[in-house]
Design an enzyme around this catalytic site. Sequence first.
Site, PDB file in Angstrom:
ATOM      1  N   SER B 132      22.266  -6.543 -33.275  1.00  0.00           N
ATOM      2  CA  SER B 132      20.986  -7.141 -32.904  1.00  0.00           C
ATOM      3  C   SER B 132      20.688  -8.420 -33.694  1.00  0.00           C
ATOM      4  CB  SER B 132      19.854  -6.126 -33.086  1.00  0.00           C
ATOM      5  OG  SER B 132      19.569  -5.937 -34.455  1.00  0.00           O
ATOM      6  N   LYS B 169      15.335  -7.284 -38.621  1.00  0.00           N
ATOM      7  CA  LYS B 169      14.860  -8.218 -37.609  1.00  0.00           C
ATOM      8  C   LYS B 169      14.329  -9.471 -38.285  1.00  0.00           C
ATOM      9  CE  LYS B 169      15.336  -5.639 -33.862  1.00  0.00           C
ATOM     10  NZ  LYS B 169      16.460  -4.895 -34.442  1.00  0.00           N
TER      11      LYS B 169
END
Lengths: 210, 210
Positions: B132, B169
Amino acid sequence: MFTSSTPTTRRQREILQLLEHRQSTGEPPPSYREIGEHLGIPNVSAVAKHIAVLRRKGLLETTEGKTRSIQIQSPIQPLRRRIVHIPLFGSIPAGPPTEREQDAEGCVSVDVESVGIRPTSRTFALRITGDSMIGKHIIDGDVVVIEHGKEPRQGDVVAALIDGQSTLKTFLLQRGRPFLRAENPKYPDLIPGAELVIQGVMVALIRKRN
Amino acid sequence: MFTSSTPTTRRQREILQLLEHRQSTGEPPPSYREIGEHLGIPNVSAVAKHIAVLRRKGLLETTEGKTRSIQIQSPIQPLRRRIVHIPLFGSIPAGPPTEREQDAEGCVSVDVESVGIRPTSRTFALRITGDSMIGKHIIDGDVVVIEHGKEPRQGDVVAALIDGQSTLKTFLLQRGRPFLRAENPKYPDLIPGAELVIQGVMVALIRKRN
DNA sequence: GGATGAGGTGAACATAAGTTCACCTCTGAC
DNA sequence: GTCAGAGGTGAACTTATGTTCACCTCATCC
């Protein structure tokens, strides 16, 4: 750092901090008298009493009757692995890295589990400049750990000596002949005119944010 | 590892290897008698003679009259920095990392210069799974070092707790409201319903090839 | 006021560990 | 054959360092 869940007194924390600092800088553990000198307690039995309490609290261990045997305890202590000290260069001229330790600009100390290698005198680290390997997620400023003397295989990332400079590239073979690929479309493949000098194969990478 | 340029005898290399090994595993330096026991020399003065020769060759140093003061010398010794031991997790549940040391699956030992942080009990390491964050050159299998308690700023890579799992993230603000961005177009942005729990900011990365 | 713990003084003792010296054998070089 | 170095034995000595005990003040709690 030590677990903060066990309550400790101010003096105890001071002793633990001294031990932690000594250990992290690679110095031998202090004797009781050295601890006393550091903390301004000119009395070895006061120090011995503190050590005994910390031992009972499970925060450190000593070997009875053995000099300089104080060791801090922590839950991650059993998870620690051997640490290697790898010379760090900006670039590597020709020659085995052992003969170049004198010219190192720094030192990377890291545990063997984290870099996935066994320690050898042929390991060195290289600080990367530029974006030629960005396709393999190696970016400007990264430090790569190189294993000298390892036979490169197809697809390995290698440090090669080109025009007197070390450069990082992917090692590929075409019809048995080796060439080097930058992992950035901005740069062309390198097909060596003379014999290719491979300084080593990349085994690990360390990046710090800044 | 020690410089191979100074000629040494077999016994001398054995002594240096023992010292190197003891140091890399974090044990206190051995006494002369311990060296003798290890090498099968039941005689402290033979060991003392070897130590004296190695000292004259500049390969090690001792402090006169101080117990367990043998230290290996090398050109990169002055370049070494403090080493920190950081607990490594697969995922971090809620709570300060210090209370979670017991659940660490490993330990990352690295010098402070290489990770660019000062040691604190709030540092932990996280092994990344998935792709990710590939847009920021963080790939599956990487280990990231996270600083807990650091106030994230726009663009920082953070470890956040989502659905009881840690995830990495990019931290962004839009009109003062935070949200998280995966750095891979395959994954949508995350706008938190409840309050966002930031476990820490990424400060370093360690990758090993395999 | 007494009890307890933290933090310390002082001294003495036992053991660990570094230092030193005389002496030895073996091997290789000259 | 001699010399020098590598590698060692044995013993004794000095100093560093851990251990122990009696004793002290101060602060806090009951």
